[in-house]
Design a protein around this motif. Structure first.
Motif, mmCIF file in Angstrom:
data_model
loop_
_atom_site.group_PDB
_atom_site.id
_atom_site.type_symbol
_atom_site.label_atom_id
_atom_site.label_comp_id
_atom_site.label_asym_id
_atom_site.label_seq_id
_atom_site.Cartn_x
_atom_site.Cartn_y
_atom_site.Cartn_z
ATOM 1 N N GLY A 1 0.817 -1.212 0.000
ATOM 2 C CA GLY A 1 0.000 0.000 0.000
ATOM 3 C C GLY A 1 0.846 1.255 0.000
ATOM 4 N N GLY A 2 2.059 1.165 -0.489
ATOM 5 C CA GLY A 2 2.932 2.333 -0.546
ATOM 6 C C GLY A 2 3.580 2.669 0.767
ATOM 7 N N ASN A 3 3.519 1.746 1.745
ATOM 8 C CA ASN A 3 4.118 1.996 3.059
ATOM 9 C C ASN A 3 5.536 1.430 3.189
ATOM 10 O OD1 ASN A 3 1.895 3.375 4.190
ATOM 11 N ND2 ASN A 3 0.845 1.410 4.554
ATOM 12 N N ALA A 4 6.103 0.904 2.105
ATOM 13 C CA ALA A 4 7.453 0.343 2.152
ATOM 14 C C ALA A 4 8.125 0.546 0.794
ATOM 15 C CB ALA A 4 7.416 -1.129 2.528
ATOM 16 N N TYR A 5 9.438 0.357 0.841
ATOM 17 C CA TYR A 5 10.240 0.431 -0.389
ATOM 18 C C TYR A 5 10.899 -0.936 -0.595
ATOM 19 C CZ TYR A 5 9.673 5.400 0.578
ATOM 20 O OH TYR A 5 9.138 6.635 0.857
ATOM 21 N N ARG A 6 10.942 -1.342 -1.829
ATOM 22 C CA ARG A 6 11.525 -2.652 -2.128
ATOM 23 C C ARG A 6 12.878 -2.448 -2.828
ATOM 24 N NH1 ARG A 6 9.740 -7.614 -1.736
ATOM 25 N NH2 ARG A 6 10.593 -9.294 -3.032
ATOM 26 N N ALA A 7 13.938 -2.655 -2.076
ATOM 27 C CA ALA A 7 15.295 -2.446 -2.616
ATOM 28 C C ALA A 7 16.305 -3.137 -1.711
ATOM 29 C CB ALA A 7 15.605 -0.958 -2.713
ATOM 30 N N GLU A 8 17.503 -3.341 -2.217
ATOM 31 C CA GLU A 8 18.613 -3.893 -1.435
ATOM 32 C C GLU A 8 19.357 -2.732 -0.777
ATOM 33 O OE1 GLU A 8 20.700 -5.887 -4.564
ATOM 34 O OE2 GLU A 8 19.796 -7.828 -4.077
ATOM 35 N N LEU A 9 19.667 -2.894 0.488
ATOM 36 C CA LEU A 9 20.376 -1.854 1.216
ATOM 37 C C LEU A 9 21.756 -2.380 1.618
ATOM 38 C CD1 LEU A 9 20.509 0.902 2.598
ATOM 39 C CD2 LEU A 9 19.370 -0.141 4.596
ATOM 40 N N TYR A 10 22.802 -1.673 1.190
ATOM 41 C CA TYR A 10 24.189 -2.063 1.478
ATOM 42 C C TYR A 10 24.859 -0.998 2.332
ATOM 43 C CZ TYR A 10 23.853 -5.513 -2.315
ATOM 44 O OH TYR A 10 23.492 -6.563 -3.128
ATOM 45 N N PHE A 11 25.632 -1.454 3.298
ATOM 46 C CA PHE A 11 26.517 -0.583 4.072
ATOM 47 C C PHE A 11 27.956 -0.920 3.655
ATOM 48 C CE2 PHE A 11 22.671 -0.812 6.523
ATOM 49 C CZ PHE A 11 22.520 0.445 7.099
ATOM 50 N N VAL A 12 28.713 0.076 3.234
ATOM 51 C CA VAL A 12 30.087 -0.141 2.763
ATOM 52 C C VAL A 12 31.040 0.639 3.648
ATOM 53 C CG1 VAL A 12 31.686 0.067 0.824
ATOM 54 C CG2 VAL A 12 29.252 -0.414 0.400
ATOM 55 N N GLY A 13 32.024 -0.060 4.213
ATOM 56 C CA GLY A 13 33.027 0.599 5.049
ATOM 57 C C GLY A 13 34.016 1.392 4.206
ATOM 58 N N THR A 14 34.369 2.584 4.674
ATOM 59 C CA THR A 14 35.305 3.428 3.927
ATOM 60 C C THR A 14 36.659 3.558 4.616
ATOM 61 O OG1 THR A 14 34.378 5.375 5.045
ATOM 62 C CG2 THR A 14 33.446 4.786 2.899
ATOM 63 N N ARG A 15 36.843 2.881 5.747
ATOM 64 C CA ARG A 15 38.139 2.933 6.434
ATOM 65 C C ARG A 15 39.129 1.984 5.766
ATOM 66 N NH1 ARG A 15 38.777 -1.512 9.838
ATOM 67 N NH2 ARG A 15 36.872 -2.672 10.355
ATOM 68 N N GLU A 16 40.365 2.020 6.234
ATOM 69 C CA GLU A 16 41.399 1.121 5.703
ATOM 70 C C GLU A 16 41.283 -0.243 6.383
ATOM 71 O OE1 GLU A 16 46.009 1.834 4.674
ATOM 72 O OE2 GLU A 16 45.624 1.623 6.831
#
Length: 360
Positions: A78-93
């Motif tokens: 009903g338009g109350n959610a989004y359908r997608a993949e969510l990624y967290f990418v680390g930017t440290r060494e």
């Protein structure tokens, strides 16, 4: 806990060391908050394309705040959610990743021996373009395990080293023994070349450590022995002289230890040594200056007229001399003959022993 997980999205504590963390649910409720740490970037991905990027901070999952989400509404909710993949990418060494393996067969410029080079070390990497990492690499690499990403990077690094190390050794004529002297040059060239390959995947090598190029044990032993033989043969004046000395030494040691197996070696050395020694002696004779001829022996002076030469020192003396005037040796008495019958008489004889005639 279920409510908390529904209201807030963040990388779990036990996953914070991962380069890439993928949120397990592809249906994200509206107004949920995504918490992105200071060393992270979060991205929504739909059909292989990055539709929204979020930097460090707390972000409400809403199309009004994140316009890119407007195209991925989940109509089934009903338009109350989004359908997608969510990624967290680390930017440290990320540090401490190992690599190593066979590089290539290389001919040693100094000895001509073909040996197998191996290279080992550690490296650190950093994500420089999270979008490229997600779109170009995560489809083929399991992002739930850092070793999968690091393993792929290690393969690319070895691929570069196979070309880079061989090219540098051949072009610069570097001897294989002592190649570690050039490790800083090889290491820097490897980082530069590897980053050229990794740029398309959003990853870069930042530094390397414990970089080591070495040989298989058998190759190292053979190369060291050949280098030793070459150096010793130069000191001995030639390979034949060095080989002859080694054979004789080995045969002697074998006989001293009572080894029957060395008899053949000793015989071989016995047959080979004469020719080698003759060659060495001939070479030494050719290098040695020709000996000078000895001075001619003095010619004895002729005896004085009517005199005799001394039997001891050959000095000529006047007639009638009883002792040598040079060394004092008694002179031999003069020989005389009988005037009657011609019989030879001693110098002191007064009568002829043959005819009794008085000696003159």
């Amino acid at each position: 806990m279920a409510l908390f997980s529904r209201e807030f999205i963040a990388v779990p504590d036990d996953k914070k060391g991962q380069i890439v963390f993928k949120w397990p649910d592809v249906t994200i409720r509206r107004f949920t908050h995504a918490i992105v740490n200071a060393d992270e970037v979060a991205m929504f991905v739909n059909t292989g394309q990055v539709v929204q990027t979020m930097g460090p901070g707390r972000h409400p999952i809403d199309a009004d705040e994140l316009p890119g989400l407007g195209a991925i509404v989940d109509f089934a909710t009903g338009g109350n959610a989004y359908r997608a993949e969510l990624y967290f990418v680390g930017t440290r060494e990320y540090t401490g990743y190992r690599f190593g393996g066979r590089v290539d067969d290389v001919q040693d410029p100094r000895t001509g021996l073909v040996v197998t080079l191996r290279v080992f070390g550690e490296y650190a990497l950093r994500v420089i373009d999270p979008a490229r990492l997600i779109t170009n690499l995560t489809a083929t690499v399991d992002v739930t395990d850092n070793d999968r990403i690091a393993g792929w990077v290690s393969e690319q690094l070895l691929k570069v080293l196979r070309t880079n190390v061989t090219t540098q050794v051949v072009a610069n004529g570097w001897p294989i023994l002592g190649l570690s002297v050039h490790s800083p040059e090889i290491e820097q060239a490897a980082i530069t070349s590897a980053n050229g390959q990794l740029e398309a995947y959003g990853i870069a090598l930042t530094r390397m450590g414990n970089f080591d190029i070495n040989l298989a044990e058998e190759d190292a032993k053979q190369l060291k022995q050949l280098a030793k033989d070459t150096s010793y043969s130069q000191l001995a004046g030639g390979f034949q002289q060095y080989a002859a000395g080694e054979m004789a030494l080995g045969a002697g040691q074998g006989m001293a230890q009572g080894g029957g197996a060395t008899d053949g070696a000793f015989l071989a050395a016995g047959f080979a040594l004469p020719g080698m020694m003759a060659g060495a002696m001939q070479q030494q004779q050719q290098q040695r200056p020709a000996p000078q001829a000895p001075p001619p022996a003095p010619t004895p002076a002729p005896a004085a007229a009517g005199g005799a030469a001394c039997a001891s020192c050959s000095t000529p003396n006047p007639a009638g001399a009883k002792f040598c005037m040079s060394c004092g040796t008694a002179m031999a008495p003069a020989v005389k003959h009988c005037t009657e019958c011609g019989t030879e008489l001693p110098g002191a004889a007064r009568f002829c022993a043959n005819c009794g005639h008085a000696a003159s």
